[in-house]
Scaffold this motif. Structure first.
Motif, PDB file in Angstrom:
ATOM      1  N   PHE A  80       1.017  -1.147  -0.011  1.00 25.36           N
ATOM      2  CA  PHE A  80       0.073   0.057   0.087  1.00 25.36           C
ATOM      3  C   PHE A  80       0.934   1.269   0.071  1.00 25.36           C
ATOM      4  N   ASP A  81       0.513   2.073  -1.090  1.00 21.81           N
ATOM      5  CA  ASP A  81       1.283   3.601  -0.981  1.00 21.81           C
ATOM      6  C   ASP A  81       0.301   4.434  -0.482  1.00 21.81           C
ATOM      7  N   ALA A  82       0.450   4.857   0.782  1.00 18.99           N
ATOM      8  CA  ALA A  82      -0.203   5.759   1.551  1.00 18.99           C
ATOM      9  C   ALA A  82      -0.082   7.147   0.813  1.00 18.99           C
ATOM     10  N   SER A  83       0.817   7.586   0.020  1.00 20.99           N
ATOM     11  CA  SER A  83       1.195   9.014  -0.701  1.00 20.99           C
ATOM     12  C   SER A  83      -0.151   8.954  -1.853  1.00 20.99           C
ATOM     13  N   THR A  84      -0.471   7.913  -2.322  1.00 23.69           N
ATOM     14  CA  THR A  84      -1.130   7.850  -3.769  1.00 23.69           C
ATOM     15  C   THR A  84      -2.271   7.218  -3.391  1.00 23.69           C
ATOM     16  N   LYS A  85      -2.685   6.504  -2.281  1.00 24.25           N
ATOM     17  CA  LYS A  85      -3.741   5.761  -2.062  1.00 24.25           C
ATOM     18  C   LYS A  85      -4.012   4.542  -3.079  1.00 24.25           C
ATOM     19  N   GLU A  86      -2.790   4.073  -3.447  1.00 25.77           N
ATOM     20  CA  GLU A  86      -2.908   2.877  -4.288  1.00 25.77           C
ATOM     21  C   GLU A  86      -2.262   1.520  -3.629  1.00 25.77           C
ATOM     22  N   PHE A  87      -2.325   0.584  -4.051  1.00 28.86           N
ATOM     23  CA  PHE A  87      -1.745  -0.684  -3.964  1.00 28.86           C
ATOM     24  C   PHE A  87      -0.995  -1.099  -5.229  1.00 28.86           C
ATOM     25  N   ILE A  88       0.443  -1.633  -5.068  1.00 24.96           N
ATOM     26  CA  ILE A  88       1.404  -1.517  -6.087  1.00 24.96           C
ATOM     27  C   ILE A  88       1.699  -3.125  -5.828  1.00 24.96           C
ATOM     28  N   PHE A 167       3.048  -9.503 -12.491  1.00 27.38           N
ATOM     29  CA  PHE A 167       2.588  -8.248 -12.255  1.00 27.38           C
ATOM     30  C   PHE A 167       4.079  -7.541 -11.814  1.00 27.38           C
ATOM     31  N   TYR A 168       4.247  -6.417 -12.482  1.00 26.09           N
ATOM     32  CA  TYR A 168       5.482  -5.606 -12.392  1.00 26.09           C
ATOM     33  C   TYR A 168       5.117  -4.020 -12.064  1.00 26.09           C
ATOM     34  N   ASN A 169       4.890  -3.721 -10.744  1.00 24.67           N
ATOM     35  CA  ASN A 169       4.688  -2.301 -10.257  1.00 24.67           C
ATOM     36  C   ASN A 169       3.331  -2.146 -10.898  1.00 24.67           C
ATOM     37  N   VAL A 170       2.295  -2.717 -10.584  1.00 29.11           N
ATOM     38  CA  VAL A 170       1.141  -2.433 -11.186  1.00 29.11           C
ATOM     39  C   VAL A 170       0.169  -1.771 -10.212  1.00 29.11           C
ATOM     40  N   ARG A 171      -0.147  -0.685 -10.420  1.00 28.61           N
ATOM     41  CA  ARG A 171      -0.935   0.094  -9.468  1.00 28.61           C
ATOM     42  C   ARG A 171      -2.341   0.052  -9.583  1.00 28.61           C
ATOM     43  N   ILE A 172      -3.198  -0.171  -8.490  1.00 30.40           N
ATOM     44  CA  ILE A 172      -4.372  -0.284  -8.674  1.00 30.40           C
ATOM     45  C   ILE A 172      -5.082   0.740  -7.438  1.00 30.40           C
ATOM     46  N   PRO A 173      -6.107   1.173  -7.584  1.00 28.88           N
ATOM     47  CA  PRO A 173      -6.849   2.190  -6.399  1.00 28.88           C
ATOM     48  C   PRO A 173      -7.011   1.355  -5.372  1.00 28.88           C
ATOM     49  N   GLN A 174      -6.795   2.097  -4.221  1.00 33.25           N
ATOM     50  CA  GLN A 174      -7.055   1.395  -2.875  1.00 33.25           C
ATOM     51  C   GLN A 174      -8.529   0.851  -2.823  1.00 33.25           C
ATOM     52  N   GLU A 175      -9.482   1.239  -3.320  1.00 31.73           N
ATOM     53  CA  GLU A 175     -10.838   0.565  -3.355  1.00 31.73           C
ATOM     54  C   GLU A 175     -11.019  -0.615  -4.042  1.00 31.73           C
ATOM     55  N   ASN A 176      -9.950  -0.840  -4.694  1.00 31.40           N
ATOM     56  CA  ASN A 176     -10.036  -2.219  -5.524  1.00 31.40           C
ATOM     57  C   ASN A 176      -9.790  -3.580  -4.443  1.00 31.40           C
ATOM     58  N   LEU A 177      -9.156  -2.999  -3.406  1.00 31.82           N
ATOM     59  CA  LEU A 177      -9.010  -4.379  -2.314  1.00 31.82           C
ATOM     60  C   LEU A 177     -10.539  -4.609  -2.009  1.00 31.82           C
ATOM     61  N   LEU A 178     -10.771  -5.954  -1.980  1.00 34.90           N
ATOM     62  CA  LEU A 178     -11.980  -6.545  -1.504  1.00 34.90           C
ATOM     63  C   LEU A 178     -12.066  -6.739  -0.089  1.00 34.90           C
TER      64      LEU A 178
END
Length: 600
Positions: A80-88, A167-178
């Motif tokens: 989790f990248d807190a600065s961008t609110k994304e998962f890598i 997957f190589y540094n694939v960024r997805i929105p935080q909301e995509n966590l189930l």
């Protein structure tokens, strides 16, 4: 409940025509949608809408190349990248590639990916699931950082494009966590209603049970198809006879009846179990959606898990063995590809492996039973399973004191005989398996080795006997229910008894070993009863097949058309084969060159 039943009928009907087509539809609309619906929340509704409208192609990514059933060892990571609110998302190496993923090879645009969740402080919170876009729906080109491809040709079901993904540094929105099992707060803190990581893992993987329940239905469909082909063929194929001028249908021979009719009985018993068990699963899923936290809901989940982990192996193995027996029972014509038995056999084969290797899965069922046994013996807690599959274990001691009492084959034609034997068999194997496990624990340095060394002849046999008893008990109750038409009950009860005796006959050694059988009489009269039931059901076999067989267009086997014109249909199909009457393109080379053997 009407909608789930219609869905089951639709998927099974598609499967009768082509399992690859049915599987692609099922993986997209049910497996992916089920994982998102049960594992997510309101914020994931858009994915469900897209799936429902067939705007995306999807599946779930669980297995890795180097790990199949061992989900704890999955090494795909989501930081989790807190600065961008994304998962890598990252795959550490090729062994961590998601592998065997249905629909992934060519068509999937989205997937539920299982990965180890790390918060920004570097702490791992275990396995979680995420919705990840794999391809652009408009171009089917991979998304940035995603390496995706097809794993190649398989032994069957090649209409499903099984694939791999890395997957190589694939960024997805935080909301995509189930987020049904765990979530990330706006401040980046991990939260979960499960304090125990094991419970959280179990809840995260709980949605996968639907796959095993569905495979039971798939294998039953395959069994129906091969039995329909073989029995229709056997009723019209004539060979030999009492006189040189008279040939009789091969179904009149006792050997052919003994080979095929027990599989017909199995198709009926397993079909009822599959349909009723599917509705049990729907009940569980409704409870999940309604956020039912009751003890009964928890016990229902455990019982369905145990039954599916044994039901899938038993059903897939029965279809596997039945397909081969039916293929051989149709002689040379059964080996012709146009008669479809080989394709059905090959398409069924992966069901013995998908959603867990059969032999490995059986350990889940035996572990469940051994846990109940400990509660009964040590804590005096009675079994109160929601579906009633283990209630008889409360009479454990009394059941073990029983003996086989039938003296004639005619007495064995009552299904209560194999039912009583199965209750004793499960109790005996449960006691023996527990004793074996305790002995191994005294010798082994860890519980892993003790359980591993208690499988063959003990826990594995226990799990199979338990599921056979469950299926037989359900079908017995159905055939004796007042809602079952009275005109059908006699023949259905014969099928029930035949399935029970035929299945029980595979456990003869243990029944003698434990003392339930004594002397040579029990083995003989059970064998005689099986043959007698086969003979009694022989005249009804074609009608019973007609009731479960699909239309000729779907069955698609020239030797098994409903009109009974075996040779006319087969001859017509052969002549319509591609280039069947043409000489080969390489005819000139074949005719002008001298054979190699002549030169030698």
């Amino acid at each position: 409940m009407e909608k789930p039943q219609k869905l089951l009928v639709l998927i099974n009907s598609l499967g009768m025509y082509d399992w690859s087509l049915a599987a692609k539809f099922f993986l997209n609309t049910q497996v992916f949608a089920g994982a998102v619906g049960n594992g997510g929340s309101e914020r994931h509704q858009n994915f469900l809408n897209q799936t429902r409208n067939m705007e995306v192609g999807s599946n779930i990514c669980n297995n890795q190349m180097s790990h199949g059933s061992n989900t704890k060892a999955i090494r795909t990571v989501a930081h989790f990248d807190a600065s961008t609110k994304e998962f890598i998302l990252n795959s550490p190496d090729f062994e961590a590639a998601k592998f065997w993923v249905g629909n992934m090879g060519k068509t999937a645009t989205h997937a539920v990916v299982y990965a180890q969740l790390y918060t920004s402080d570097g702490q791992c919170h275990g396995l979680h699931s995420f919705v990840v876009q794999i391809r652009d729906p408009k171009t089917l080109l991979p998304m940035p950082g995603v390496m995706v491809g097809d794993i190649g040709k398989k032994l069957g079901q090649n209409g499903i494009d099984n694939g791999f993904a890395m997957f190589y540094n694939v960024r997805i929105p935080q909301e995509n966590l189930l987020n049904s099992t765990g979530d990330i707060s706006p401040s980046g803190k991990y939260t979960s209603r499960y304090k125990d990581p094991k419970q959280r893992l179990g809840a995260s993987l709980g949605t996968l049970s639907s796959g095993r329940v569905s495979i039971i239905g798939m294998t039953v469909v395959n069994l129906k198809l091969v039995v329909s082909i073989a029995i229709r063929f056997s009723a019209t194929r004539r060979q030999f006879g009492p006189t040189e001028k008279e040939e009789i249908p091969v179904l009149e021979y006792q050997l052919q009846q003994w080979r095929l009719i027990p599989y017909l009985a199995a198709a009926y018993a397993l079909d009822y179990f599959s349909k009723s068990f599917f509705m049990n699963l729907i009940e569980l899923q409704i409870g999940i959606l309604m956020k039912d936290r009751s003890p009964r809901q928890a016990e229902l989940g455990k019982e369905i898990h145990a039954l599916s982990c044994a039901g899938k192996p038993l059903a897939s193995w029965t279809a596997q063995h039945g397909a081969q027996e039916c293929r051989e029972a149709c002689g040379g014509h059964g080996f012709l590809a146009i008669n479809r038995l080989g394709d059905i056999r090959n398409d069924n084969d992966p069901n013995c492996t998908y959603e867990g290797d059969n032999n490995v899965l059986l350990q889940q069922t035996s572990n469940y039973l051994l846990g109940l046994f400990h509660s009964i013996r040590e804590d005096n807690i009675p079994c109160e399973s929601p579906l009633g599959s283990t209630h008889f274990l409360n009479d454990f001691k009394t059941i073990l004191s029983h003996k086989f009492t039938a003296r004639t084959a005619r007495e064995c034609l009552d299904c209560t005989v194999p039912l009583a034997a199965y209750k004793w068999l499960v109790c005996y194997l449960l006691r023996e398996s527990n004793q074996k496990l305790q002995q191994e624990r005294q010798k082994a340095t860890n519980d892993f080795d003790a359980r591993n060394n208690s499988q063959v002849y003990y826990c594995r046999s226990l799990a199979l006997a338990f599921i056979e008893h469950t299926i037989l008990q359900r079908y017995y109750d159905y055939t004796h229910d007042t809602s079952t038409p009275a005109s059908l009950q006699p023949v259905l009860r014969k099928l029930c008894t035949l399935y029970g005796l035929w299945s029980l006959s595979k456990h003869m050694a243990v029944l003698y070993q434990g003392g339930y059988f004594t002397g040579e009489l029990p083995g003989k009269i059970i064998q005689d009863a099986v043959l007698e039931l086969c003979a009694e059901l022989k005249d009804d076999a074609v009608s019973l097949v007609d009731a479960i067989a699909p239309p000729d267009f779907i069955l698609n086997s020239p030797i098994a058309k409903a009109d009974g014109e075996l040779y006319k249909n087969l001859w017509s199909a052969v002549l319509q084969g591609e280039k069947v009457l043409e000489r080969p393109s390489w005819w000139a080379e074949f005719c002008t060159k001298k054979p190699l053997i002549a030169k030698l």
